[in-house]
Design an enzyme around this catalytic site. Structure first.
Site, mmCIF file in Angstrom:
data_model
loop_
_atom_site.group_PDB
_atom_site.id
_atom_site.type_symbol
_atom_site.label_atom_id
_atom_site.label_comp_id
_atom_site.label_asym_id
_atom_site.label_seq_id
_atom_site.Cartn_x
_atom_site.Cartn_y
_atom_site.Cartn_z
ATOM 1 N N VAL A 8 0.783 -1.347 0.039
ATOM 2 C CA VAL A 8 0.030 -0.022 -0.054
ATOM 3 C C VAL A 8 0.934 1.140 -0.063
ATOM 4 O O VAL A 8 0.292 2.348 -0.159
ATOM 5 C CB VAL A 8 -0.982 -0.075 1.315
ATOM 6 C CG1 VAL A 8 -2.033 -1.121 1.076
ATOM 7 C CG2 VAL A 8 -0.225 0.003 2.567
ATOM 8 N N LYS B 14 -10.437 9.339 -1.771
ATOM 9 C CA LYS B 14 -11.039 10.446 -2.232
ATOM 10 C C LYS B 14 -11.464 10.333 -3.659
ATOM 11 O O LYS B 14 -12.426 10.946 -4.230
ATOM 12 C CB LYS B 14 -9.686 11.692 -2.246
ATOM 13 C CG LYS B 14 -10.025 12.809 -3.036
ATOM 14 C CD LYS B 14 -8.777 13.916 -2.564
ATOM 15 C CE LYS B 14 -8.620 14.939 -3.720
ATOM 16 N NZ LYS B 14 -7.828 14.399 -4.788
ATOM 17 N N TYR C 298 7.109 4.138 14.914
ATOM 18 C CA TYR C 298 5.835 3.855 14.853
ATOM 19 C C TYR C 298 4.863 4.962 15.181
ATOM 20 O O TYR C 298 3.744 5.299 14.723
ATOM 21 C CB TYR C 298 5.509 2.644 15.849
ATOM 22 C CG TYR C 298 4.253 1.941 15.857
ATOM 23 C CD1 TYR C 298 3.596 1.338 15.093
ATOM 24 C CD2 TYR C 298 3.491 1.884 17.221
ATOM 25 C CE1 TYR C 298 2.353 0.803 14.906
ATOM 26 C CE2 TYR C 298 2.123 1.481 17.140
ATOM 27 C CZ TYR C 298 1.678 0.769 15.880
ATOM 28 O OH TYR C 298 0.271 0.323 16.126
ATOM 29 N N TYR D 87 -6.883 15.986 4.845
ATOM 30 C CA TYR D 87 -7.868 15.412 3.722
ATOM 31 C C TYR D 87 -9.447 15.686 4.088
ATOM 32 O O TYR D 87 -10.147 16.096 3.289
ATOM 33 C CB TYR D 87 -7.652 13.954 3.597
ATOM 34 C CG TYR D 87 -6.561 13.761 2.110
ATOM 35 C CD1 TYR D 87 -5.209 14.024 2.504
ATOM 36 C CD2 TYR D 87 -6.909 13.211 1.063
ATOM 37 C CE1 TYR D 87 -4.247 13.762 1.668
ATOM 38 C CE2 TYR D 87 -5.913 12.861 0.111
ATOM 39 C CZ TYR D 87 -4.765 13.307 0.311
ATOM 40 O OH TYR D 87 -3.872 13.072 -0.611
#
Ligand code: UDP
Length: 310
Positions: free
Chosen positions: A58, A106, A146, A160
């Protein structure tokens, strides 16, 4: 019925989430590159004709055909042992992977679901931790790959949401355990289970007075799905507030397994948080969720799985 993409689908939480969404009648697209996940976890899902699987990293551009109603980004290295071994992969999946999956959401006008962590609170100076607590994180510390990738993840999700008016969710997941954790996961419950089942001493790091609050996987999945279905677009703690010392956990595992194992004390890893406990008032009032599997019950439900693996 919705069409939902789950990243980290071959992992511990991702695979349970896929099974749960399939059981609710949704169409699920699972994505994983199996750095820490394993295909075995998807054995049930693979038989379902509403499930499809993409072997994909990803952090690279993601293309998925057709409509999506939700993108749920669970891909991550979640065990301190793994993220210390692969700090760059950990940073990339939390930062680049979140960026790529947000871009996909999106494009598809889908709800975006980010799995953040109690580690955004670092080594907390307040206990329990409410969502409003801003944390105590060392940006150059041994766990920062992390912690900071998840903090960045939260920040880009918010960006976003604000800039593109997206529908988003942020779950801050606290320590979770149950079947499908790897035996070599390195986190405390798989370690203790494996040690107790093979009659070896349980390795308690430090003096065992540090605390964690453990949530059984079924409760966690229920919490994540409830949050998805809620309209809450700000971070929500999902975890079980039953706080225990690590020594208490070791004694409980020995008792439940009926093991002859003793306890040995090893060095505490640097910057190991001293306490951790979620304040789940927000989850209760705004999401209508709270856990209901106690630690003893959850460990009893998990022993069979670990015994089989051993
Ligand atoms: N721990 C331990 N023995 C082990 C593994 C972990 O005492 O074999 C301790 C660890 O130092 C920490 C707690 O258990 O204080 C939980 O560790 P884990 O790796 O499960 O996750 P964390 O909550 O630190 O991310």
């Amino acid at each position: 019925m919705s069409r939902i993409l789950v990243t980290g689908a071959a992992g511990f939480l991702g695979s349970h989430l896929c099974d749960s969404l399939l059981a609710e009648g949704h169409e699920v697209i699972g994505m994983d590159n199996r750095v820490s996940g394993t295909g075995d976890n998807l054995e049930d899902a693979m038989y379902n004709d509403r499930f499809s699987y993409y072997d994909h990293d990803v952090t690279e551009f993601i293309h998925v055909k057709g409509e999506l109603d939700a993108v749920m980004h669970l891909a991550s290295l979640a065990s301190p042992v793994f993220y210390r071994e692969y700090p760059i992969k950990t940073l990339k999946v939390g930062a680049l992977g979140t960026h790529k999956t947000l871009g996909l959401a999106k494009e598809k006008d889908a709800t975006y679901f980010f799995t953040s962590t109690s580690e955004v609170y670092g080594d907390p100076e307040v206990n329990p931790q409410p969502e409003s607590y801003r944390g105590n994180v060392d940006s150059y510390g041994p766990r920062s790959c992390y912690d900071e990738s998840k903090r960045y993840g939260e920040a880009i999700v918010r960006a976003y949401r604000d800039e593109h008016d997206m529908d988003v969710r942020v779950a801050r997941i606290f320590n979770t355990y149950g079947p499908r954790m790897r035996l070599d996961d390195g986190r405390v419950i798989p370690n203790f289970m494996k040690q107790a089942l093979t009659g070896r001493d349980l390795t308690v790091y430090g003096d065992g007075s540090q605390t964690r609050s453990f949530c059984y996987v079924d409760d966690m999945i229920d919490g994540l799905v409830s949050l998805l279905e809620s309209g809450v677009d700000t971070p929500v703690n999902i975890g079980n507030p039953d706080e225990r010392s690590i020594l208490e956990l070791a004694e409980l595992v020995i008792e439940l397994v009926g093991s002859e194992s003793g306890i040995t004390y090893e060095e505490l890893p640097p910057q190991d948080p001293k306490v951790r406990r979620p304040d789940i008032s927000k989850a209760k009032s705004e999401v209508g969720w709270e856990p209901d599997v106690g630690l003893r019950d959850g460990l009893e439900r998990s022993v069979g799985y670990f015994a089989e693996r051993v």
